[in-house]
Design an enzyme around this catalytic site. Structure first.
Site, PDB file in Angstrom:
ATOM      1  N   SER A 254       0.851  -1.183   0.000  1.00  0.00           N
ATOM      2  CA  SER A 254       0.000   0.000   0.000  1.00  0.00           C
ATOM      3  C   SER A 254       0.889   1.236   0.000  1.00  0.00           C
ATOM      4  O   SER A 254       2.111   1.133   0.023  1.00  0.00           O
ATOM      5  CB  SER A 254      -0.892   0.017   1.242  1.00  0.00           C
ATOM      6  OG  SER A 254      -0.099   0.354   2.370  1.00  0.00           O
ATOM      7  N   LYS A 255       0.235   2.382   0.010  1.00  0.00           N
ATOM      8  CA  LYS A 255       0.972   3.655  -0.035  1.00  0.00           C
ATOM      9  C   LYS A 255       1.985   3.776   1.104  1.00  0.00           C
ATOM     10  O   LYS A 255       2.970   4.492   0.983  1.00  0.00           O
ATOM     11  CB  LYS A 255      -0.012   4.817   0.029  1.00  0.00           C
ATOM     12  CG  LYS A 255      -0.858   4.931  -1.221  1.00  0.00           C
ATOM     13  CD  LYS A 255      -1.199   6.392  -1.525  1.00  0.00           C
ATOM     14  CE  LYS A 255      -2.028   6.503  -2.788  1.00  0.00           C
ATOM     15  NZ  LYS A 255      -3.447   6.128  -2.557  1.00  0.00           N
ATOM     16  N   ARG A 256       1.708   3.076   2.212  1.00  0.00           N
ATOM     17  CA  ARG A 256       2.652   3.143   3.333  1.00  0.00           C
ATOM     18  C   ARG A 256       4.043   2.662   2.925  1.00  0.00           C
ATOM     19  O   ARG A 256       5.035   3.057   3.503  1.00  0.00           O
ATOM     20  CB  ARG A 256       2.161   2.279   4.502  1.00  0.00           C
ATOM     21  CG  ARG A 256       1.011   2.869   5.288  1.00  0.00           C
ATOM     22  CD  ARG A 256       0.656   1.998   6.477  1.00  0.00           C
ATOM     23  NE  ARG A 256       0.420   0.602   6.068  1.00  0.00           N
ATOM     24  CZ  ARG A 256       1.236  -0.403   6.298  1.00  0.00           C
ATOM     25  NH1 ARG A 256       2.341  -0.216   6.974  1.00  0.00           N
ATOM     26  NH2 ARG A 256       0.938  -1.618   5.888  1.00  0.00           N
ATOM     27  N   GLY A 258       5.430   3.038  -0.050  1.00  0.00           N
ATOM     28  CA  GLY A 258       6.018   3.870  -1.097  1.00  0.00           C
ATOM     29  C   GLY A 258       4.966   4.059  -2.158  1.00  0.00           C
ATOM     30  O   GLY A 258       3.839   3.611  -1.999  1.00  0.00           O
TER      31      GLY A 258
END
Ligand code: GLU
Ligand code: ZN
Length: 494
Positions: A254-256, A258
């Protein structure tokens, strides 16, 4: 039987690594089998679908050089391939299920459904969801509701007894008790729009899909879909739910972790060939060893039985490494062409580049090629060459265990050595070894003398190797910068 697979994204956001991995696996499987790869746009959720996301889907597949045999733009015998252009069709099939007794009209209001849910929660009832209230409405009751002008939804009559099994190529047989399947999900909404389940199953059937390769998060929908196929009297396709894509920490990517949108990777300067190669190895391997594959090779060797059962790990570092390798394989001309947009955007060069700058650029590309991980790295590496940035603070000249005074001394002596050596016609490699000797003479680490020189020439502490830096700047500019640095340092130590 000709293999036919599809990538069926919902255009609700930008294409991300997980989606593209699904697309690639479908595409390679189709190609390896001499089959067809279909693109279908599942935009039944009109609220969440957007033009931008649709365009991004096309751009992403174009960029990766993934061509679909049937789908939007190219058309095909089973079109249209955008679900919002097929709404009449789904209505027809939903009504067909009502007529055959496999589905029914439900007139319940939102308020009533809310009450049911609240009560189920309060009673901690094992059955959560719709209470199948309208499943047994008599014809009189139904006509009464119609008279009241209520627009009904159509719900699937999920059997309340027995079990449903579907076969998954990777996971084997997956069985659910029918009572645990979602109680009578909506197939057609009051406004005549289909839900995902109906549109997905109808289209997979009408488009002749033989294998459904999709993310594992769709496994819970499997039994429901099989019940739908049975209700229609259709043969379900083979399923192959793909292992999840995780970050290195074992959590779903996920965006966490990158950026995950392909557009971001493209902008940073990842090459489509590298991304394709690396992503194809997330959850799949050829023989556990070989890592480099061209698109053409993957189209031949991809093997569905070699997909891993366990989640695939997406490792940003590994992708960087792949990308670096692919950059190294480019010709200098191609690399230069690919780098120019980044340099233009940074304001380093213009469209009509001077011959001076072009020469610098040609040299830069050769020096930078072994060091680039992504194309945009060029900006940081090239700042010193196309601009003459100020040194942010005198302390930058000072390496570990050094101070301003010794750094000034080191740079002064370095400069003397350079002048003398170069006057004698020595190469820069000789200059470097004399500067290294200077460090020994001064009783300091090599960095103690190279850091001041590096900062003087580039105003940064990370850069290309000194010899490249010097050659790119040329003697005159290099000397100018060293003198300027000496002036700055002199003021500090006096
Ligand atoms: N539209 C669904 C998605 O966005 C497709 C699921 C499937 O492949 O059946 O993931
Ligand atoms: Zn109802």
């Amino acid at each position: 039987m000709e293999v036919k697979v599809r990538y069926a994204p919902s255009p609700t956001g930008l294409q991300h690594i997980g989606g593209v991995r699904t697309a690639l696996f479908n595409y390679f499987f189709a190609k390896s089998q001499g089959g067809k790869f279909i693109l279908r746009v599942e935009d039944t959720d009109q609220e969440r679908s957007s033009e931008e996301a649709l365009q991004d889907l096309y751009d992403t597949l174009d960029w990766l050089n993934i061509k679909w045999d049937e789908g939007p733009i190219v058309g095909g015998p089973n079109g249209p391939y955008i679900q919002s252009e097929r709404f009449e069709l789904y209505k027809k099939y939903a009504k067909q299920l009502v007529a055959s007794g496999h589905a029914y009209y439900c007139y319940c209001s939102e308020e009533r459904l809310d009450e049911v849910r609240t009560q189920q929660k309060a009673e901690k009832s094992s059955q959560q969801g719709y209470d199948r209230h309208c499943r047994n409405l008599s014809e009189e009751e139904r006509i009464e509701k119609e008279k009241q002008g209520i627009k009904p939804v159509i719900r699937l009559k999920v059997p309340t007894e027995g079990k449903t099994t579907f076969h998954d190529v990777l996971m084997g047989d997956i069985t659910r008790k029918n009572i645990d399947v979602s109680p009578d999900p909506i197939l057609l909404k009051g406004d005549g729009f289909p839900t995902y389940h109906l549109a997905n199953v109808v289209d997979d059937h009408l488009m002749g899909i033989t294998h459904i390769m999709r993310a594992q998060e769709w496994i819970p929908s499997g039994p429901l879909h099989v019940i739908l196929y049975e209700a229609f009297g259709w043969e379900p396709p083979l399923y192959c739910h793909l292992p999840m894509v995780m970050g290195k920490d074992g959590q779903k990517l996920s965006k966490r972790h990158g950026s995950t949108s392909v557009r971001d990777f493209k902008e940073k300067g990842y090459l489509p060939e590298a991304l394709m190669n690396y992503v194809s190895l997330v959850g799949w391997s050829f023989d556990g060893e070989r890592e480099f594959f061209s698109q053409e090779e993957l189209e031949k060797v991809f093997d569905i039985t070699k997909i891993n059962k366990s989640p695939g790990v997406f490792d940003y570092k590994k992708l960087d490494w792949f990308n670096g390798q692919y950059i190294r394989l480019m010709s200098d001309e191609d690399l230069e062409k690919a780098l120019i947009p980044y340099l233009e955007k940074a304001g380093f060069i213009d469209k009509d580049i001077s011959s001076d700058k072009k020469k610098k650029l040609d040299e830069l590309v050769v020096c930078a090629k072994p060091r680039l991980k992504v194309l945009s790295d060029i900006v940081e590496l090239a700042v010193f060459l196309f601009t003459n940035p100020e040194v942010a603070a005198p302390e930058m000249f000072v390496a570990k265990k050094m101070d301003l005074k010794t750094s000034y001394e080191a740079l002064s002596k370095t400069y003397e050595i350079m002048i003398e050596d170069l006057n004698q016609g020595k190469s820069f490699e000789d200059v470097e070894s004399d500067i290294t000797n200077l460090a020994t003479d001064m009783g300091v680490k090599v960095n103690g003398v190279f850091t001041p020189l590096r900062v003087a020439l580039t105003s940064t502490t990370v850069s290309l190797p000194m010899s490249d830096t010097y050659k790119l700047l040329g003697k005159e500019e290099s000397f100018k910068r060293i003198e300027k640095a000496l002036e700055m340092l002199k003021k500090e130590v006096e």
